[in-house]
Design an enzyme around this catalytic site. Sequence first.
Site, short mmCIF file in Angstrom:
data_model
loop_
_atom_site.label_atom_id
_atom_site.label_comp_id
_atom_site.label_asym_id
_atom_site.label_seq_id
_atom_site.Cartn_x
_atom_site.Cartn_y
_atom_site.Cartn_z
N GLY A 1 7.04 6.01 13.27
CA GLY A 1 7.81 5.53 14.34
C GLY A 1 7.95 4.25 14.46
N PRO B 1 3.46 5.31 8.95
CG PRO B 1 3.41 3.16 8.68
CD PRO B 1 2.64 4.57 8.60
NE ARG C 1 12.96 3.34 11.68
CZ ARG C 1 14.05 4.45 11.53
NH1 ARG C 1 15.03 3.96 10.99
NH2 ARG C 1 13.88 5.64 11.74
CE1 TYR D 1 19.72 9.98 13.34
CE2 TYR D 1 19.49 8.34 11.90
CZ TYR D 1 19.21 9.64 12.34
OH TYR D 1 18.19 10.27 11.34
CB CYS E 1 40.21 10.82 4.14
SG CYS E 1 41.67 11.09 5.62
CE1 TYR F 1 13.53 8.38 7.15
CE2 TYR F 1 13.35 6.18 8.22
CZ TYR F 1 12.93 7.64 7.97
OH TYR F 1 11.44 8.02 8.30
C1 LIG Z 1 9.80 10.69 9.47
C2 LIG Z 1 8.42 10.78 9.89
C3 LIG Z 1 7.44 9.81 9.92
C4 LIG Z 1 7.74 8.52 9.79
O1 LIG Z 1 8.80 7.91 10.55
P1 LIG Z 1 9.34 6.49 10.52
O2 LIG Z 1 10.27 6.23 11.69
O3 LIG Z 1 10.07 6.10 9.34
O4 LIG Z 1 8.03 5.53 10.89
C5 LIG Z 1 6.22 10.24 10.06
N1 LIG Z 1 5.66 11.41 10.05
C6 LIG Z 1 6.50 12.24 9.96
C7 LIG Z 1 5.81 13.63 10.27
C8 LIG Z 1 8.00 12.04 10.07
O5 LIG Z 1 8.58 13.26 10.25
#
Ligand SMILES: *Cc1c(COP(=O)(O)O)cnc(C)c1O
Length: 410
Positions: free
Chosen positions: A233, A269, A271, A311, A339, A368
């Site tokens: 995250g 992580p 992203r 999103y 479309c 993603y």
């Molecule tokens: C999606 C996910 C992540 C990674 O999330 P990011 O926002 O891409 O860093 C890590 N752990 C779990 C369990 C996830 O589902």
Amino acid sequence: MTGTGAAVRRLTDWDAARLRALADEFETPLYVLDLDRVRENAARLLAAFPDADVSYAVKANATRAVLETVRDAGLGAECASAGEVRRALDAGVPGRRVRYTAVNPPARDLDDVVEASRGHDLVLTVDSADTLDRVAERGYDGRLCVRVNPGVGAGHHEKVVTGDAPQFGVPYDRSAALCADARRRGFDLVGLHAHAGSGISGEGLEAHRELVRRTSALAEEVGDLDFAAVGGGFGVPYRPEEPPLDLDAVARATREAFGDPGARLAVEPGRYVVADAGVLLTRVTAVTETPETTVAGCDAGMTTLLRPALYDAYHHIRSLAPDAAARESVRCLVAGPICETADVLARDRPLPAPARGDPLAVGNAGAYAYEMASQYNSRPRPAVVSATGDPLVRRETLSDLTRLEARVEQ
Ligand SMILES: *Cc1c(COP(=O)(O)O)cnc(C)c1O
């Protein structure tokens, strides 16, 4: 040795002539991945979390070249499905560095992961008492982890806040009992796992701290664990004016909140590792002036980059036209070839006046993007190439579209 690089790579940092040449050579839409940048991002994470286990959340970008790159950098693999486990093992991630984290796992996922665990010492994470029973029924005897619902969430959009959504993990106050139960039944319980969603930013740190504190407290209570994973995250700046994440501040806050529960800290992580290592190249196919806006019709849209439709996500867009700087700025609706009103990459976006044939670059398309691409409207998925022009995933062809189908009429 790879350095840790700048805290962020902006879309304007990419060489326009190089991207134009790639668009010409490989055609559009096209994903470009800079594997050196993936290396830098991985190295920066390892430097910020020197004694933690850092695993890459494969679902952000499961391309083989990415998995090989993060493996070489020393990251493990956090997998969301049996398919991701397969990809990680195929890419040479050592089994002991592979974790599978189930969310209401389909039977086939469990069958395949338990099967894979026989030759590889991976970690299987269960998200409920039911999943534990289902894993027991399959005779799983490898390393086990329990996914805890920490009851706190963080995220840039309500759809990516998972920490307090009821479908993710064992309720916090029932987790210790489930762990004890697993041990009583002879499972090799080695870890706890919590993930609060995507979008840890400067402001999101309080929720993150709370998640880490709770996970750590539970790890201490359960005792005798190898690791406690506190999720991914880590946010990236999607807008050009947004500051980069202060990774060292996040690492410091994580360490402080984690304390010393007698288990190793693990972060995962996705992203952060790949987002700014990728751009999506597209070409303007038609320009339509309407009373409200200028519509820049493109050959990429929601099937190539779903995040804006799903999103309302912002992705920066840059015109790669050689004379872009000399053009007047106009507000554009950048729309795809489907479309659907959701088939939009950007609304009301100031861009150098678009013209048919202009190449455009869309930023932060390393995470993603390809993973969420689809063949909707029967369009083959685009190719992925490296920044140096090596093919990484070939473009699908029209015959790929019907490859899996049976013919009912002879
Ligand atoms: C999606 C996910 C992540 C990674 O999330 P990011 O926002 O891409 O860093 C890590 N752990 C779990 C369990 C996830 O589902």
